[in-house]
Write a protein that holds these residues in place. Structure first.
Motif, short mmCIF file in Angstrom:
data_model
loop_
_atom_site.label_atom_id
_atom_site.label_comp_id
_atom_site.label_asym_id
_atom_site.label_seq_id
_atom_site.Cartn_x
_atom_site.Cartn_y
_atom_site.Cartn_z
N VAL A 236 0.85 -1.18 0.00
CA VAL A 236 0.00 0.00 0.00
C VAL A 236 0.89 1.23 0.00
N GLY A 237 0.67 2.09 -0.96
CA GLY A 237 1.49 3.29 -1.02
C GLY A 237 1.10 4.21 -2.16
N ASP A 238 1.66 5.40 -2.13
CA ASP A 238 1.35 6.44 -3.11
C ASP A 238 2.56 6.62 -4.03
N VAL A 239 2.41 6.24 -5.29
CA VAL A 239 3.53 6.33 -6.23
C VAL A 239 3.96 7.77 -6.46
N ALA A 240 3.05 8.73 -6.22
CA ALA A 240 3.37 10.14 -6.43
C ALA A 240 4.29 10.69 -5.35
N ASP A 241 4.39 9.97 -4.24
CA ASP A 241 5.26 10.37 -3.14
C ASP A 241 6.64 9.74 -3.36
N VAL B 24 4.27 11.75 -12.74
CA VAL B 24 5.34 11.81 -11.75
C VAL B 24 5.46 10.47 -11.02
N GLY B 25 4.32 9.84 -10.76
CA GLY B 25 4.35 8.53 -10.11
C GLY B 25 5.10 7.50 -10.94
N GLU C 190 14.25 -6.19 -1.44
CA GLU C 190 14.71 -6.80 -0.18
C GLU C 190 14.11 -8.19 0.01
N LYS C 191 12.84 -8.35 -0.35
CA LYS C 191 12.19 -9.65 -0.16
C LYS C 191 12.49 -10.63 -1.29
N HIS C 192 12.48 -10.14 -2.53
CA HIS C 192 12.57 -11.04 -3.68
C HIS C 192 13.93 -10.98 -4.40
N GLY C 193 14.74 -10.02 -4.05
CA GLY C 193 16.08 -9.95 -4.62
C GLY C 193 16.18 -9.22 -5.94
N GLN C 194 15.06 -8.87 -6.55
CA GLN C 194 15.10 -8.26 -7.87
C GLN C 194 13.72 -7.76 -8.27
N ILE C 195 13.70 -6.93 -9.31
CA ILE C 195 12.47 -6.57 -10.02
C ILE C 195 12.81 -6.70 -11.50
N ASP C 196 12.19 -7.65 -12.16
CA ASP C 196 12.46 -7.88 -13.57
C ASP C 196 11.49 -7.14 -14.47
N VAL C 197 10.28 -6.91 -13.96
CA VAL C 197 9.23 -6.26 -14.75
C VAL C 197 8.54 -5.20 -13.89
N LEU C 198 8.43 -3.99 -14.44
CA LEU C 198 7.68 -2.92 -13.79
C LEU C 198 6.57 -2.49 -14.73
N VAL C 199 5.34 -2.49 -14.23
CA VAL C 199 4.21 -1.99 -15.01
C VAL C 199 3.64 -0.79 -14.27
N ASN C 200 3.78 0.38 -14.88
CA ASN C 200 3.25 1.61 -14.30
C ASN C 200 1.81 1.80 -14.76
N ASN C 201 0.88 1.37 -13.93
CA ASN C 201 -0.54 1.42 -14.27
C ASN C 201 -1.32 2.41 -13.41
N ALA C 202 -0.79 2.79 -12.26
CA ALA C 202 -1.52 3.66 -11.34
C ALA C 202 -1.94 4.95 -12.03
N GLY C 203 -3.21 5.29 -11.88
CA GLY C 203 -3.70 6.51 -12.52
C GLY C 203 -5.03 6.96 -11.96
N ILE C 204 -5.27 8.26 -12.06
CA ILE C 204 -6.53 8.84 -11.61
C ILE C 204 -7.06 9.79 -12.68
N THR C 205 -8.32 10.16 -12.57
CA THR C 205 -8.91 11.17 -13.44
C THR C 205 -9.61 12.22 -12.60
N LYS C 206 -9.61 13.44 -13.10
CA LYS C 206 -10.38 14.54 -12.52
C LYS C 206 -10.85 15.40 -13.70
#
Length: 243
Positions: free
Chosen positions: A59-64, A114-115, A77-93
């Motif tokens: 749980v967290g805010d990517v904009a921060d 920015v997130g 720290e838990k898994h040792g790596q990140i092989d794939v990043l999908v930036n999907n977080a988004g809002i509308t106003k």
């Protein structure tokens, strides 16, 4: 394609397109971590468990910026790596440009653009060390062609295209690929809030005469994740709406 040794991190994945992407990559054998802005409800957690999915949820805010760095570090720290990043977080106003508040313009850019920048910046540091990785940004046809009442959203999604291509150029030096998917009209909570009349108007404009299923967007993301010779590209998945 089975990739049991890969770790994927998907932002904004509590529901909708993000959740479909998480399920698809998990079905491909990846260890999947999802980000949500709020804790998942007991109902959401049970539905995932019943379907056989066991995601780590951050749980967290990517904009921060600090929060984004903490989440990336927690995954590594838990898994040792990140092989794939999908930036999907988004809002509308949404609101017409002449009536849009500057605060609402900035709020959408902060989360959507920015997130994605925050998450990409911190994740790329680990991908560079590993000399491999795949980043997929969820843009939108609104970012490619503009849309009434979405000056903030369209600007953020257009910005994602520039971020995608820059990350592709810089990442290629270390084997990191960066691409984007630009969905059109998709069956999500967002589109379900539209009036039936408005939905029908859009459907009439789409050559395939229907909205996309979230799984169809996830298919495009998986394609970009697995294909090792595609980078810097934007795939439009819109049923022909922008032909």
């Amino acid at each position: 394609m089975t990739e049991t040794n890969k770790v994927a991190f998907i932002t904004g994945a509590a529901k909708g397109i993000g959740l479909s992407i998480a399920k698809r990559l998990a079905d491909d054998g990846m260890t999947v971590v999802i980000n949500a802005h709020h804790e998942l409800s007991d109902e959401q957690t049970k539905a995932l468990t019943d379907a056989g999915y066991d995601f780590d949820v951050l749980v967290g805010d990517v904009a921060d910026e600090a929060n984004a760095e903490q989440m990336v570090n927690a995954v590594v720290e838990k898994h040792g790596q990140i092989d794939v990043l999908v930036n999907n977080a988004g809002i509308t106003k949404d609101k017409l440009l002449s009536r849009m508040k500057t605060a609402d313009f900035k709020a959408v850019l902060d989360t959507n653009l920015v997130g994605a920048f925050n998450m990409t910046k911190f994740t790329m540091k680990f991908m560079q060390k590993a000399r491999q990785g795949a980043i997929v940004n969820i843009s939108s046809i609104s970012g490619l062609h503009g849309n009434l009442g979405q000056a903030n959203y369209s600007s953020s999604k257009a910005g994602l295209v520039g971020l995608t291509k820059t990350a592709a150029r810089e990442g290629a030096l270390r084997g990191i690929r960066s691409n984007a998917v630009a969905p059109g009209m998709v069956k999500t909570d967002m589109t379900e809030k539209m009036s039936e009349r408005r939905q029908n108007e859009f459907t009439d404009q789409i050559p395939l005469k229907r909205f996309a299923e979230p799984d169809e967007i996830a298919d495009a993301v998986a394609f970009l994740v697995h294909n090792q010779y595609i980078t810097g590209q934007v795939i439009t998945v819109d049923g022909g709406l922008t032909i």
